[in-house]
Design a protein around this motif. Structure first.
Motif, short mmCIF file in Angstrom:
data_model
loop_
_atom_site.label_atom_id
_atom_site.label_comp_id
_atom_site.label_asym_id
_atom_site.label_seq_id
_atom_site.Cartn_x
_atom_site.Cartn_y
_atom_site.Cartn_z
N PRO A 107 0.80 -1.23 0.00
CA PRO A 107 0.00 0.00 0.00
C PRO A 107 0.83 1.27 0.00
O PRO A 107 0.37 2.31 -0.49
N GLY A 108 2.03 1.23 0.55
CA GLY A 108 2.86 2.43 0.63
C GLY A 108 2.72 3.16 1.95
O GLY A 108 1.84 2.85 2.76
N PRO A 109 3.56 4.16 2.21
CA PRO A 109 3.57 4.88 3.48
C PRO A 109 2.44 5.89 3.59
O PRO A 109 1.77 6.21 2.60
N VAL A 110 2.23 6.39 4.80
CA VAL A 110 1.27 7.46 5.05
C VAL A 110 1.99 8.81 4.89
O VAL A 110 3.08 9.01 5.41
N VAL A 111 1.37 9.72 4.15
CA VAL A 111 1.99 11.01 3.81
C VAL A 111 1.39 12.11 4.68
O VAL A 111 0.17 12.18 4.86
N SER A 112 2.25 12.98 5.20
CA SER A 112 1.80 14.06 6.07
C SER A 112 1.29 15.25 5.26
O SER A 112 1.62 15.42 4.08
N GLU A 113 0.54 16.12 5.92
CA GLU A 113 0.04 17.34 5.27
C GLU A 113 1.20 18.25 4.88
O GLU A 113 1.17 18.90 3.83
N GLN A 114 2.24 18.29 5.72
CA GLN A 114 3.41 19.12 5.41
C GLN A 114 4.09 18.65 4.12
O GLN A 114 4.49 19.46 3.29
#
Length: 315
Positions: A107-114
């Motif tokens: 699925p891949g990593p979780v990306v932050s809003e920053q």
């Protein structure tokens, strides 16, 4: 220049096995590892065909470092936003006894809003010096479905042309940004328009043409509906074309859609007429199937296949 955007980049590993039975140990006798994700495949094909390109998107961890280093070695310019977490691995097992391909995609990593804000600024900067920006692939965790539409708006404001090649809710939301070009498959166009069609039925094709006209009215000038080995049905500002790819002995079909997008981007950047653009994209997509690795073409194959592509205007 063309810019490609890969939000969920990966290391793509292709395993060739004599057979691939479930529930048993299988030994790989040939393996390829490549920087992957749909947008990176698009960038590689564009680069191999001699057109200037820059790849961007999100990369994280050791896998992200490997992707950067390998892109450097391949001579592909890049400008990725760094994220926490590890970029994913995607596996493609090819059973050589029957030619069947089995894909396993992380699925891949979780990306932050920053990180999303940083990438938006990068896309804006690259779009200002690009003819076309291609958005390809799935959305990683943490990225809202509205993000593609937001980035497409940035690209258009910068004066570049936006391409979108994704699926599911990311496609349904992304088209709200009115990209110049989209490439849904048969299932995705049904989801998008709510109308089934048969590529070989004249009545169904007429109905599809009417449905595609709604996308043009919405502000999406170019649509290619992928029909797999049967080619594609393409609508460019109201003119509808059927493209039939030449028959080949395919080695690996993974990445053919990405190669098609690469060919379409080059044809659009070169301002080829619609029929020539479609023929070129079809030849590039077909050429990918003649290689062992996804996102690779040989220019000689493209030129040979171009003479064998059939494109017919339907209206």
């Amino acid at each position: 220049m063309i810019t490609t955007v890969t939000l969920n980049a990966a290391i793509d590993k292709t395993y060739y096995l004599p057979s691939f039975p479930l529930g048993r140990v299988s030994r790989v006798h040939r393996m390829y590892a490549e920087p992957g994700g749909k947008g990176i495949n698009v960038a590689r094909v564009i680069s191999l065909l001699g057109y200037p390109v820059t790849a961007t998107g999100f990369l994280g961890g050791h896998n992200g470092d490997w992707i950067r280093t390998t892109l450097d070695r391949q001579g592909i310019a890049h400008d990725f936003a760094a994220i926490e977490g590890e970029s994913r691995l995607c596996l493609n097992m090819i059973d050589e006894s029957n030619g069947v391909s089995t894909e396993v995609l992380e699925p891949g990593p979780v990306v932050s809003e920053q990180a999303m804000e940083k990438l938006a600024a990068t896309v804006e900067r690259l779009a200002a010096r690009s003819q076309i920006v291609c958005f390809s692939g799935s959305l990683p965790g943490g990225v809202p479905v509205s993000y593609y539409a937001e980035l497409i708006g940035i690209v258009k404001k910068a004066g570049a042309i936006a391409f979108l090649d994704t699926s599911g809710e990311a496609l349904r939301s992304g088209v709200k940004g009115n990209p110049y070009f989209i490439k849904p498959n048969e299932d995705e166009i049904v989801q998008l328009l709510g109308a089934k069609f048969d590529a070989d039925s004249s009545a169904a094709k007429q109905s599809l043409q009417e449905q595609l006209a709604k996308l043009h009215e919405q502000g999406i000038p170019a649509v290619s509906v992928s029909l797999g080995a049967q080619g594609s049905l393409c609508s460019f500002e109201g003119s509808v074309y059927r493209a039939v790819a030449p028959r080949i002995d395919a080695v690996n079909t993974v990445g053919c859609g990405d190669a098609y997008v690469a060919g379409m981007a080059i044809g659009t950047a070169r301002e080829l007429p619609a029929l020539e653009r479609i023929a070129y994209a079809t030849a590039v997509g077909t050429a990918n199937a003649l290689t062992d690795k996804a996102g690779y073409v040989k220019s000689g194959d493209v030129q040979r296949l171009l003479g064998e592509v059939a494109v017919e205007r339907l209206n």
